[in-house]
Design an enzyme around this catalytic site. Structure first.
Site, short mmCIF file in Angstrom:
data_model
loop_
_atom_site.label_atom_id
_atom_site.label_comp_id
_atom_site.label_asym_id
_atom_site.label_seq_id
_atom_site.Cartn_x
_atom_site.Cartn_y
_atom_site.Cartn_z
N GLU A 1 7.55 2.07 -6.30
CA GLU A 1 7.62 1.67 -4.89
C GLU A 1 7.83 2.89 -3.99
OE1 GLU A 1 7.09 -0.34 -2.66
OE2 GLU A 1 7.82 -2.36 -2.98
N ASP A 2 7.39 2.78 -2.76
CA ASP A 2 7.68 3.85 -1.80
C ASP A 2 9.09 3.73 -1.25
OD1 ASP A 2 6.87 1.49 -0.58
OD2 ASP A 2 6.10 2.49 1.20
N ASP B 1 14.24 -1.51 0.79
CA ASP B 1 14.98 -1.69 2.03
C ASP B 1 15.98 -2.84 1.80
OD1 ASP B 1 15.68 -2.32 4.72
OD2 ASP B 1 13.77 -1.61 5.47
N ARG C 1 -0.14 7.14 7.29
CA ARG C 1 0.28 7.10 5.89
C ARG C 1 -0.07 8.40 5.18
NH1 ARG C 1 1.35 1.61 4.24
NH2 ARG C 1 0.33 0.07 5.54
N ASP D 1 3.69 3.53 6.79
CA ASP D 1 2.91 3.51 8.03
C ASP D 1 3.76 3.40 9.28
OD1 ASP D 1 3.47 0.66 7.34
OD2 ASP D 1 2.37 0.34 9.22
N LYS E 1 16.73 2.92 1.00
CA LYS E 1 17.49 2.74 2.25
C LYS E 1 18.68 1.85 1.90
CE LYS E 1 15.05 2.66 6.24
NZ LYS E 1 14.32 2.06 7.39
N ARG F 1 0.80 -1.20 0.00
CA ARG F 1 0.00 0.00 0.00
C ARG F 1 0.85 1.27 0.00
NH1 ARG F 1 -2.62 -2.40 5.20
NH2 ARG F 1 -0.59 -3.37 5.08
N GLY F 2 2.08 1.12 0.45
CA GLY F 2 2.93 2.29 0.69
C GLY F 2 3.14 3.19 -0.52
C1 PRP Z 1 7.39 -2.05 2.31
C2 PRP Z 1 7.64 -1.32 1.00
C3 PRP Z 1 8.23 -2.39 0.12
C4 PRP Z 1 8.95 -3.30 1.09
C5 PRP Z 1 10.42 -3.00 1.05
O1 PRP Z 1 6.13 -2.64 2.24
O2 PRP Z 1 6.48 -0.78 0.45
O3 PRP Z 1 7.25 -3.09 -0.59
O4 PRP Z 1 8.43 -3.02 2.40
O5 PRP Z 1 11.14 -3.86 1.90
P1 PRP Z 1 12.28 -4.82 1.39
O6 PRP Z 1 13.13 -4.09 0.38
O7 PRP Z 1 13.07 -5.12 2.67
O8 PRP Z 1 11.66 -6.05 0.83
P2 PRP Z 1 5.38 -3.26 3.51
O9 PRP Z 1 5.61 -4.74 3.52
O10 PRP Z 1 5.76 -2.49 4.74
O11 PRP Z 1 3.83 -3.06 3.17
P3 PRP Z 1 2.94 -1.72 2.98
O12 PRP Z 1 3.46 -1.02 1.76
O13 PRP Z 1 1.56 -2.24 2.80
O14 PRP Z 1 3.11 -0.88 4.23
#
Ligand code: PRP
Length: 184
Positions: A102-103, A106, A168, A162, A134, A45-46
Site C-alpha cells: 500500500e502507499d 490512514d 501522482r 494524488d 498516518k 492506484r496509489g
Molecule cells: C488511499 C490509499 C489506501 C486508502 C487508505 O486510496 O491508497 O488504499 O486510501 O485509507 P484508509 O486507511 O483511511 O482506508 P484512495 O482511496 O485515495 O485511492 P487511490 O489509491 O486510487 O488514490
C-alpha cells in the site's frame, strides 16, 4: 494544468530519502522471504509507484497482482469504512505467501477489509507493507509488517498519491497547502 509548486507547502520526504528507505525495505523483504516465492499485491492506484520501485530491490523470485478498491465516497476525504472491489486479483492466492503493498494507511479501514477478503482465500501467509503510515489517524488496529515512514496528519501527495487525481508522478512526498485541501 497548474504547476504543483502552487499547491506545495513543503516536501515532507525527498526523492533521495524515499529511494533509500525503499532499498532497505526491499532488502528486509528479500531476507524474510528467502526460499519462498511471494505474491506482491498492489492496491491501485496509489501503491503503483511504490510497488514498481520496491520490486527492483527484491531479490527473491516473486509474482505481482493488482486489486482496485474504492474506500472514499465521491468528494469525501474521510474513509467510509466500506470498500468496494472494483478489480479483483487474476491469480489464486490459496497456499501462497502474500504481501499486500500500500502507499498509505490512514484510518485503516481499507486495508482491514482487504485483509479480511484475502484471508478468506486461505493464503499460506499474509503480510502488509506500506510506504506511509498516518498512525495518528488510525480508527482500527492494523498489523503492519513493513513500514517506510510514519507521517504526521497532514494532506500529502506525490509518489503515487494524488491531489485531485493529479501529481501522482512526482518523485517525492509533498504536503499540500491547507487552502488547496479545503477545495476537495
Ligand atoms: C488511499 C490509499 C489506501 C486508502 C487508505 O486510496 O491508497 O488504499 O486510501 O485509507 P484508509 O486507511 O483511511 O482506508 P484512495 O482511496 O485515495 O485511492 P487511490 O489509491 O486510487 O488514490
Amino acid at each position: 494544468m497548474q504547476d504543483y509548486h502552487e499547491f506545495l507547502e513543503e516536501i515532507l520526504i525527498s526523492e533521495g530519502a524515499l529511494q533509500a528507505r525503499i532499498r532497505e525495505l526491499g532488502a528486509d523483504i528479500s531476507r524474510d522471504y528467502a526460499g519462498k516465492t511471494p505474491i506482491l499485491i498492489c492496491i491501485l492506484r496509489g501503491g503503483v509507484m511504490f510497488l514498481t520501485d520496491l520490486v527492483r530491490h527484491i531479490t527473491v523470485p516473486h509474482m505481482m497482482d493488482f486489486m482496485a478498491v474504492s474506500s472514499y465516497g465521491a468528494g469525501a476525504r474521510q474513509s467510509s469504512g466500506h470498500v468496494r472491489i472494483a478489480h479483483d486479483l487474476n491469480t489464486s492466492i490459496k497456499d501462497q505467501d502474500v504481501l499486500l503493498v500500500e502507499d498509505i494507511i490512514d484510518s485503516g479501514h481499507t486495508i482491514t477489509e482487504v485483509l479480511s477478503l484475502l484471508q478468506s482465500r486461505q493464503p499460506a501467509s499474509l503480510k502488509v507493507c506500506t510506504l506511509l503510515d498516518k498512525a495518528e489517524r488510525r480508527e482500527i488496529e492494523v498489523p503492519i509488517d513493513y513500514c517506510g515512514f510514519v507521517i504526521p496528519n497532514r494532506f500529502v501527495f506525490g509518489y503515487g498519491l494524488d491531489l485531485d487525481e493529479f501529481y501522482r508522478n512526482l518523485p517525492f512526498i509533498g504536503v499540500a497547502q491547507p487552502d488547496r485541501i479545503l477545495r476537495k
